[in-house]
Motif scaffolding. Structure first.
Motif, PDB file in Angstrom:
ATOM      1  N   LEU A 122       0.827  -1.203   0.000  1.00 13.82           N
ATOM      2  CA  LEU A 122       0.000   0.000   0.000  1.00 13.82           C
ATOM      3  C   LEU A 122       0.861   1.253   0.000  1.00 13.82           C
ATOM      4  N   ALA A 123       0.416   2.256  -0.745  1.00  8.64           N
ATOM      5  CA  ALA A 123       1.016   3.591  -0.717  1.00  8.64           C
ATOM      6  C   ALA A 123       0.018   4.503  -0.012  1.00  8.64           C
ATOM      7  N   ILE A 124       0.446   5.055   1.107  1.00  5.84           N
ATOM      8  CA  ILE A 124      -0.405   5.896   1.944  1.00  5.84           C
ATOM      9  C   ILE A 124       0.161   7.314   1.945  1.00  5.84           C
ATOM     10  N   ASP A 125      -0.695   8.289   1.692  1.00  5.24           N
ATOM     11  CA  ASP A 125      -0.308   9.695   1.725  1.00  5.24           C
ATOM     12  C   ASP A 125      -1.313  10.425   2.612  1.00  5.24           C
ATOM     13  N   ALA A 126      -0.829  11.049   3.650  1.00  2.00           N
ATOM     14  CA  ALA A 126      -1.701  11.781   4.578  1.00  2.00           C
ATOM     15  C   ALA A 126      -2.847  10.892   5.078  1.00  2.00           C
ATOM     16  N   ARG A 127      -2.516   9.660   5.393  1.00  2.00           N
ATOM     17  CA  ARG A 127      -3.431   8.677   5.962  1.00  2.00           C
ATOM     18  C   ARG A 127      -4.477   8.167   4.986  1.00  2.00           C
ATOM     19  N   ALA A 128      -4.344   8.524   3.704  1.00  2.00           N
ATOM     20  CA  ALA A 128      -5.281   8.037   2.690  1.00  2.00           C
ATOM     21  C   ALA A 128      -4.562   7.057   1.766  1.00  2.00           C
ATOM     22  N   LEU A 129      -5.242   6.007   1.385  1.00  2.00           N
ATOM     23  CA  LEU A 129      -4.691   5.031   0.450  1.00  2.00           C
ATOM     24  C   LEU A 129      -4.729   5.630  -0.952  1.00  2.00           C
ATOM     25  N   ILE A 130      -3.542   5.772  -1.572  1.00  2.00           N
ATOM     26  CA  ILE A 130      -3.490   6.362  -2.915  1.00  2.00           C
ATOM     27  C   ILE A 130      -2.989   5.379  -3.967  1.00  2.00           C
ATOM     28  N   GLY A 131      -2.456   4.241  -3.541  1.00  2.00           N
ATOM     29  CA  GLY A 131      -1.981   3.263  -4.503  1.00  2.00           C
ATOM     30  C   GLY A 131      -1.818   1.909  -3.858  1.00  2.00           C
ATOM     31  N   LEU A 132      -1.847   0.875  -4.707  1.00  2.00           N
ATOM     32  CA  LEU A 132      -1.621  -0.474  -4.197  1.00  2.00           C
ATOM     33  C   LEU A 132      -1.038  -1.349  -5.286  1.00  2.00           C
ATOM     34  N   CYS A 133      -0.382  -2.394  -4.847  1.00  2.00           N
ATOM     35  CA  CYS A 133       0.199  -3.387  -5.739  1.00  2.00           C
ATOM     36  C   CYS A 133       0.034  -4.745  -5.091  1.00  2.00           C
TER      37      CYS A 133
END
Length: 151
Positions: A57-68
């Motif tokens: 998971l890619a998390i930015d400012a506590r929001a999920l913005i990407g996944l693989c």
């Protein structure tokens, strides 16, 4: 990218992961005719509990913005173990900011740590933007994939 955190998915990430997965169905993608959120939830549960899979998971400012989603695939007679990426998605507002490349590199590192000799994925012929991204990230088109439903 400042403020970005990469981490492994946990059980309580299920709904956010399944929500973001929906972006893969937007054009030029398509929703598989037999897709159900319930089946995706079962796949999520398996991926977060088995050592042969991971959801990064890619998390930015506590929001999920990407996944693989990444899997240690079968041990090929010719190539040994391979690391297979099945899903790679970044929210449209966060594309072209390095998130996808970070997820791709994290997947490669995950595979390398498990003895994989190479990284593979397939991409629908309609996903021309994704293909440009993969080439820019150092991947090459190595084959054509053929498929059919199993009746």
């Amino acid at each position: 990218m400042s403020g970005l955190t990469l981490r492994h998915a946990a059980a309580d990430d299920r709904d956010a992961v399944l929500d973001l997965l929906e972006a893969l169905f937007d054009p030029p993608g398509r929703r598989p005719s037999d897709y159900t959120r319930a089946r995706a939830a079962l796949g999520f549960e398996w991926a977060v509990t088995t050592p042969e899979a991971e959801i990064l998971l890619a998390i930015d400012a506590r929001a999920l913005i990407g996944l693989c989603t990444v899997y240690l695939d079968f041990p090929s007679l010719r190539f040994g173990w391979r690391c297979w990426i099945e899903d790679l998605v970044v929210r449209p507002a966060h594309r072209s900011q390095g998130v996808g490349r970070l997820l791709l590199e994290a997947a490669a590192d995950w595979g390398k740590q498990r003895g994989a000799s190479h990284l593979e994925l397939d991409s629908a012929a309609t996903r021309q933007d994704a293909h440009r991204f993969y080439v820019a990230a150092g991947l090459t088109q190595a084959s054509l994939q053929f498929a059919r439903a199993i009746d």
